[in-house]
Design a protein around this motif. Sequence first.
Motif, short mmCIF file in Angstrom:
data_model
loop_
_atom_site.label_atom_id
_atom_site.label_comp_id
_atom_site.label_asym_id
_atom_site.label_seq_id
_atom_site.Cartn_x
_atom_site.Cartn_y
_atom_site.Cartn_z
N GLY A 62 0.76 -1.24 0.00
CA GLY A 62 0.00 0.00 0.00
C GLY A 62 0.79 1.29 0.00
O GLY A 62 0.22 2.35 0.22
N CYS A 63 2.08 1.24 -0.24
CA CYS A 63 2.87 2.48 -0.29
C CYS A 63 2.61 3.18 -1.62
O CYS A 63 2.79 2.59 -2.68
CB CYS A 63 4.35 2.19 -0.17
N ALA A 64 2.18 4.43 -1.57
CA ALA A 64 1.98 5.19 -2.79
C ALA A 64 3.33 5.59 -3.40
O ALA A 64 3.45 5.67 -4.62
CB ALA A 64 1.16 6.45 -2.50
N TYR A 65 4.29 5.83 -2.54
CA TYR A 65 5.64 6.13 -3.01
C TYR A 65 6.63 5.85 -1.89
O TYR A 65 6.27 5.80 -0.72
CB TYR A 65 5.77 7.58 -3.48
N VAL A 66 7.87 5.64 -2.27
CA VAL A 66 8.96 5.46 -1.32
C VAL A 66 10.07 6.39 -1.76
O VAL A 66 10.37 6.52 -2.94
CB VAL A 66 9.47 3.99 -1.32
N CYS A 67 10.66 7.06 -0.79
CA CYS A 67 11.76 7.99 -1.05
C CYS A 67 12.77 7.81 0.08
O CYS A 67 12.50 8.19 1.22
CB CYS A 67 11.22 9.42 -1.11
N ILE A 68 13.90 7.19 -0.22
CA ILE A 68 14.91 6.89 0.78
C ILE A 68 16.20 7.63 0.45
O ILE A 68 16.70 7.55 -0.67
CB ILE A 68 15.18 5.37 0.82
N PHE A 69 16.72 8.34 1.44
CA PHE A 69 17.98 9.07 1.29
C PHE A 69 19.05 8.38 2.11
O PHE A 69 18.77 7.76 3.14
CB PHE A 69 17.84 10.50 1.80
#
Length: 116
Positions: A93-100
């Motif tokens: 269910g993640c609409a988006y993932v953004c990992i730094f």
Amino acid sequence: MNAGSVAFNAEQLRALKVQYGMDTIKECMPNVYREIKARADEVGNVVYALVRAGLAGQPGCFYAFEAGHVVGQPAGVIEKDQAELGNFVACFGCAYVCIFGELPPAANAGGASGAH
């Protein structure tokens, strides 16, 4: 090399890969784009350096996916497995993932940290 073919050196290919990733983020990944800008507002331009490094294929700097688009290079995951990883996480269910990668403390001292 036949007429009309173009040869690129490694640095040119890296630059093209980064530009393609940046274009994909700006045109197709609005939530990721907003997150990048928000994090840069919090901690500075180091965010953009991490994004460029991840887009160039350096593991552990930047990785994101949204709406079927996958960019960057997650730590410990080879490039051919990135789309599969994105699909797997989307199943939850993640609409988006953004990992730094590692960022300095937020300038506002109360900034959030972690995945969004």
